[in-house]
Design an enzyme around this catalytic site. Structure first.
Site, PDB file in Angstrom:
ATOM      1  N   SER A 146       1.348  16.943 -21.488  1.00  0.00           N
ATOM      2  CA  SER A 146       0.085  17.177 -22.131  1.00  0.00           C
ATOM      3  C   SER A 146      -0.376  18.030 -22.891  1.00  0.00           C
ATOM      4  CB  SER A 146      -0.592  17.009 -20.255  1.00  0.00           C
ATOM      5  OG  SER A 146      -0.122  16.498 -19.430  1.00  0.00           O
ATOM      6  N   LEU A 247      -0.284   6.956 -30.259  1.00  0.00           N
ATOM      7  CA  LEU A 247       0.111   6.794 -27.695  1.00  0.00           C
ATOM      8  C   LEU A 247      -1.833   6.432 -27.576  1.00  0.00           C
ATOM      9  CD1 LEU A 247       0.534  10.648 -26.801  1.00  0.00           C
ATOM     10  CD2 LEU A 247       2.445   9.118 -26.733  1.00  0.00           C
ATOM     11  N   ALA A 250      -0.483   2.468 -27.764  1.00  0.00           N
ATOM     12  CA  ALA A 250       0.398   2.165 -26.698  1.00  0.00           C
ATOM     13  C   ALA A 250      -0.646   2.003 -25.068  1.00  0.00           C
ATOM     14  CB  ALA A 250       1.891   3.330 -26.999  1.00  0.00           C
ATOM     15  N   ARG A 276       4.022 -16.615   6.126  1.00  0.00           N
ATOM     16  CA  ARG A 276       4.451 -15.994   7.419  1.00  0.00           C
ATOM     17  C   ARG A 276       3.643 -15.618   7.852  1.00  0.00           C
ATOM     18  NH1 ARG A 276       8.766 -13.052   9.721  1.00  0.00           N
ATOM     19  NH2 ARG A 276       7.977 -10.553  10.347  1.00  0.00           N
ATOM     20  N   LEU A 346       3.048  -7.317   3.682  1.00  0.00           N
ATOM     21  CA  LEU A 346       4.453  -7.955   3.396  1.00  0.00           C
ATOM     22  C   LEU A 346       5.157  -7.095   4.872  1.00  0.00           C
ATOM     23  CD1 LEU A 346       4.135  -8.979   0.704  1.00  0.00           C
ATOM     24  CD2 LEU A 346       6.244  -8.711  -0.002  1.00  0.00           C
ATOM     25  N   GLU A 371       1.899   8.812 -21.485  1.00  0.00           N
ATOM     26  CA  GLU A 371       1.306   8.802 -22.187  1.00  0.00           C
ATOM     27  C   GLU A 371      -0.572   9.294 -21.711  1.00  0.00           C
ATOM     28  OE1 GLU A 371       1.307   4.553 -23.750  1.00  0.00           O
ATOM     29  OE2 GLU A 371       3.928   5.129 -23.936  1.00  0.00           O
TER      30      GLU A 371
END
Length: 392
Positions: A146, A247, A250, A276, A346, A371
């Site tokens: 960082s 960054l 991104a 289910r 689930l 990031e």
């Protein structure tokens, strides 16, 4: 009130926000991910490898997904929203696939496109846009995450050449890359270098034994007196603002991508709840399950609205770094919570690779910290809100 039927997958009608060109991009990437990634990704994840990464890169290049928002040099010149939609669909398949595209386009290619010379752009970008050449981005170091200002990798002048030494860690695409954008200290401050990975002294051992991003190539970069010509320097990149701007680009893709992982997990839970049966009826008919599904849908579509808003701001040239931190912090954090809740719907099946939920949940643990960790984005927002710097 509208008589349009309610769509459980798009309950707010967010498709209305998209232009036909946006929908075409989204649908093309979704179809590619459905056909080329989803049938195999559980096996890749279980094996801890991405054996067809070079083939996938070329296919993604043909799709126009590499360096999507960049102009020229074989890049698609797409809008920020279209790029975001691509990230959404890629991460709905797997975070590792979106990371491949993000590092290639939003980090390595973006750095060369923004900070490189015309000769560097002509040399590297067309083959990267086509997926014929894979790139990586070396900023993080073994002891420096960082706080990139504390990097130890350095480059010194030797006549007209540069000599680069140091190590980078947790580098996506590293061991399959043909070119690396590496950041290093120089006597004039932090600078970026375009490094051919076949340079003597450069190696990229792959990192194994990961429990997250297993369908992704992650490596260390080792540079032992790598000699580079003068034209390896990115002349427009001076100081830490340069890699941090990459960054930020991104991170914008992550804002969308995290919601792709969340959407896939929500849809798996919704389908499971409908089919289910317990106590004589589908579990989706019980109040507690419906409450979980409702809460997941709320956070998922709030996150999608946030991503759309930030995309429109980026397309208008009005997106601030603090706003990207807002999106990354919120959307990744909420995506993890959606995955965890979906896992409970689930039950025991939630931990099986027959379903995508646990794979997305473990992948997002990496997305949460790369990031920019939660703490870093909180401090970015804290400084923006108060005007006070709490980083140091």
């Amino acid at each position: 009130m509208s008589s349009t039927p309610f769509d459980p997958i798009d309950p707010l009608g967010l498709d209305d926000l998209l232009e036909p060109e946006d929908l075409a991009v989204r649908d093309a990437v979704r179809a590619w991910a459905r056909d080329r990634v989803l049938p195999h990704v559980a096996e890749w994840y279980e094996r801890g490898e991405l054996p067809v990464i070079r083939e996938l890169a070329k296919e993604l290049g043909a799709l126009g997904a590499l360096g999507m928002p960049l102009e020229g040099y074989g890049c698609a010149g797409a809008s920020a929203v279209q790029y975001g939609l691509a990230c959404l669909e890629l991460e709905a398949a797997d975070s590792g696939i979106r990371s491949l595209v993000s590092v290639q386009g939003s980090l390595a290619m973006y750095a060369i496109h923004r900070f490189g010379t015309e000769e560097q752009k002509q040399r590297w970008l067309p083959s990267m846009a086509a997926g014929e050449l894979i790139g990586c981005f070396g900023l993080t170091e073994p002891d420096v995450g960082s706080d990139p200002a504390a990097m130890r990798t350095h480059a010194r002048r030797d006549g007209d050449d540069w000599v680069l030494s140091g190590r980078k860690m947790w580098i996506t695409n590293g061991s399959v890359a043909g070119v690396a954008v590496v950041w290093a200290r120089t006597e004039d401050g932090v600078a970026g270098f375009v490094v051919p990975t076949d340079s003597p002294g450069f190696s990229a051992p792959e990192i194994r034994h990961k429990w997250s991003l297993r369908a992704s190539v992650t490596s260390e970069l080792v540079m032992d007196d790598v000699r580079l010509p003068a034209d390896a320097l990115l002349p427009g990149a001076r100081g830490l603002r340069a890699p941090l701007s990459c960054l930020n680009h991104a991170r914008y893709g992550i804002v969308w991508g995290a919601m792709g992982a969340a959407r896939a997990s929500f849809e798996a839970a919704l389908e499971y709840a409908r089919t289910r049966e317990q106590f004589g009826r589908p579990i989706g008919g019980f109040q507690l399950t419906q409450a979980k599904l409702a809460d997941m849908a709320l956070e998922l579509h709030k996150g999608l609205l946030l991503a759309h808003h930030l995309g429109r701001r980026m397309d208008a040239g009005r997106l601030r770094p603090e706003q990207v931190s807002f999106g990354k912090l919120n959307n990744v954090r909420e995506a993890i919570e959606i995955c965890r809740t979906a896992r409970t719907v689930l039950g025991a099946n939630g931990i099986s690779l027959e379903y995508p939920v646990m794979r997305h949940a473990t992948n997002l643990e990496s997305v949460l910290t790369y990031e920019g960790t939660v703490e870093m984005h909180q401090l970015v927002l804290g400084k923006a809100l108060t005007g006070l710097d709490a980083f140091r």
